[in-house]
Design a protein around this motif. Structure first.
Motif, short mmCIF file in Angstrom:
data_model
loop_
_atom_site.label_atom_id
_atom_site.label_comp_id
_atom_site.label_asym_id
_atom_site.label_seq_id
_atom_site.Cartn_x
_atom_site.Cartn_y
_atom_site.Cartn_z
N HIS A 43 0.68 -13.58 -4.16
CA HIS A 43 1.35 -12.28 -4.05
C HIS A 43 0.36 -11.18 -3.68
O HIS A 43 0.69 -10.27 -2.91
N GLN A 44 -0.85 -11.25 -4.22
CA GLN A 44 -1.87 -10.26 -3.88
C GLN A 44 -2.19 -10.30 -2.39
O GLN A 44 -2.32 -9.25 -1.75
N LEU A 45 -2.31 -11.50 -1.83
CA LEU A 45 -2.65 -11.61 -0.41
C LEU A 45 -1.56 -11.01 0.47
O LEU A 45 -1.87 -10.40 1.51
N GLY A 46 -0.30 -11.14 0.08
CA GLY A 46 0.77 -10.53 0.86
C GLY A 46 0.65 -9.02 0.89
O GLY A 46 0.88 -8.38 1.94
N ILE A 47 0.29 -8.43 -0.22
CA ILE A 47 0.12 -6.97 -0.28
C ILE A 47 -1.16 -6.55 0.45
O ILE A 47 -1.17 -5.53 1.15
N ILE A 48 -2.22 -7.34 0.31
CA ILE A 48 -3.45 -7.04 1.06
C ILE A 48 -3.17 -7.00 2.55
O ILE A 48 -3.68 -6.13 3.28
N GLN A 49 -2.34 -7.91 3.04
CA GLN A 49 -1.98 -7.90 4.46
C GLN A 49 -1.33 -6.57 4.86
O GLN A 49 -1.62 -6.03 5.93
N MET A 50 -0.46 -6.04 4.00
CA MET A 50 0.19 -4.77 4.29
C MET A 50 -0.81 -3.61 4.27
O MET A 50 -0.76 -2.72 5.12
N ILE A 51 -1.71 -3.63 3.30
CA ILE A 51 -2.71 -2.57 3.20
C ILE A 51 -3.63 -2.58 4.42
O ILE A 51 -3.93 -1.54 5.01
N ARG A 52 -4.06 -3.75 4.81
CA ARG A 52 -4.95 -3.85 5.97
C ARG A 52 -4.21 -3.58 7.28
O ARG A 52 -4.80 -3.13 8.26
N LYS A 53 -2.93 -3.87 7.30
CA LYS A 53 -2.13 -3.61 8.50
C LYS A 53 -1.98 -2.11 8.74
O LYS A 53 -2.09 -1.64 9.88
N TYR A 54 -1.72 -1.35 7.67
CA TYR A 54 -1.40 0.08 7.82
C TYR A 54 -2.54 1.01 7.44
O TYR A 54 -2.47 2.21 7.70
N LYS A 55 -3.58 0.50 6.79
CA LYS A 55 -4.78 1.28 6.48
C LYS A 55 -4.48 2.66 5.88
O LYS A 55 -4.96 3.69 6.35
N PRO A 56 -3.70 2.72 4.81
CA PRO A 56 -3.38 4.02 4.21
C PRO A 56 -4.56 4.64 3.48
O PRO A 56 -5.39 3.92 2.90
N GLU A 57 -4.62 5.95 3.49
CA GLU A 57 -5.61 6.66 2.68
C GLU A 57 -5.16 6.71 1.22
O GLU A 57 -5.98 6.69 0.30
N ILE A 58 -3.85 6.79 1.02
CA ILE A 58 -3.27 6.89 -0.32
C ILE A 58 -2.20 5.81 -0.48
O ILE A 58 -1.39 5.58 0.42
N VAL A 59 -2.22 5.15 -1.63
CA VAL A 59 -1.16 4.21 -1.99
C VAL A 59 -0.44 4.72 -3.23
O VAL A 59 -1.08 5.16 -4.19
N LEU A 60 0.87 4.69 -3.19
CA LEU A 60 1.70 5.00 -4.35
C LEU A 60 2.33 3.70 -4.83
O LEU A 60 2.73 2.86 -4.02
#
Length: 240
Positions: free
Chosen positions: A84-101
């Motif tokens: 599950h962590q890897l799926g979210i990491i993919q999203m974070i690396r895909k969109y490169k946000p400065e802030i996550v909520l």
């Protein structure tokens, strides 16, 4: 696409309820914002996953977000593990946000606290160079990326916020986005079973919480967040 803010929610409607007005304000200020739902909310008493898919798309359009995705994790049963962590990491690396909520750190629904921990842990791991990820169907390895800040919105429980955002001009947009989930919230004509969030009192409570937080800081409406590290400002003038 690079985003300024990426908001995660365990279920469709979590983000709108917890941070809808803040996101609407940031979008109005020119920020690029995305939403990632962890599940389709398929265990919800009212409606169906298919209905909530449509409602989530409508709410995203109301808020004006740039993108909305659903990871289709198992509602009620997802866990904070490597897969599950890897799926979210993919999203974070895909969109490169400065802030996550992300979800509230503690709440009535078990998925909210789980989602909070899961996303928070993934935000840290996403910055590690020895974790390799690539999107499905893509041959290119993703670059590491760690958001500058991770904030948790507040949901059912009245947690004490570490900071609040003045959303006085965006509370109506938040309400409109919430009510896009017509299968979930108050509808006197509905024949669906009643749930803790389907009463008029619940919808009213979202409004009066924002009004009360606003009252305490001298504005009309506010949304509250908790933090993982101290909040810093350049000067005392940054405070309102």
């Amino acid at each position: 696409m690079k985003l300024d803010i990426l908001a995660f929610g365990a279920h469709p409607d979590d983000v709108e309820l917890g941070a809808g007005a803040t996101l609407a304000k940031e979008i109005a200020n020119g920020k690029k914002v995305g939403i990632v739902d962890l599940t389709r909310g398929e265990l919800g008493t009212r409606g169906t996953a298919e209905i909530r898919d449509k409602e989530a798309a409508a709410a995203a359009e109301i808020l004006g977000v740039s993108v909305r995705e659903n990871l289709e994790y198992a509602d009620g049963f997802f866990v904070n593990d490597k897969t599950h962590q890897l799926g979210i990491i993919q999203m974070i690396r895909k969109y490169k946000p400065e802030i996550v909520l992300c979800n509230a750190v503690d709440d009535r629904h078990i998925d909210h606290g789980k989602g909070s921990d899961l996303v928070s842990h993934a935000c840290f791991l996403s910055g590690l160079v020895k974790i390799d990820t690539k999107l499905d169907g893509d041959d290119i390895w993703q670059e590491p990326w760690r958001p500058k800040s991770v904030y948790h919105y507040i949901q059912w429980k009245n947690l004490n916020p570490d900071f609040v955002v003045d959303v006085s001009n965006f509370i109506d947009k938040k309400t409109e986005a919430i009510l896009a989930y017509s299968s979930q919230f108050f509808d006197p004509k509905s024949e669906e079973p009643e749930t803790p969030i389907s009463s008029k009192n619940f919808i009213d409570s979202v409004n009066y919480r924002a009004r009360d937080l606003g009252r305490m800081v001298g504005v009309e409406y506010a949304e509250g967040f908790t933090v993982e590290r101290f909040v810093a400002v350049d000067s005392l003038d940054d405070l309102i």
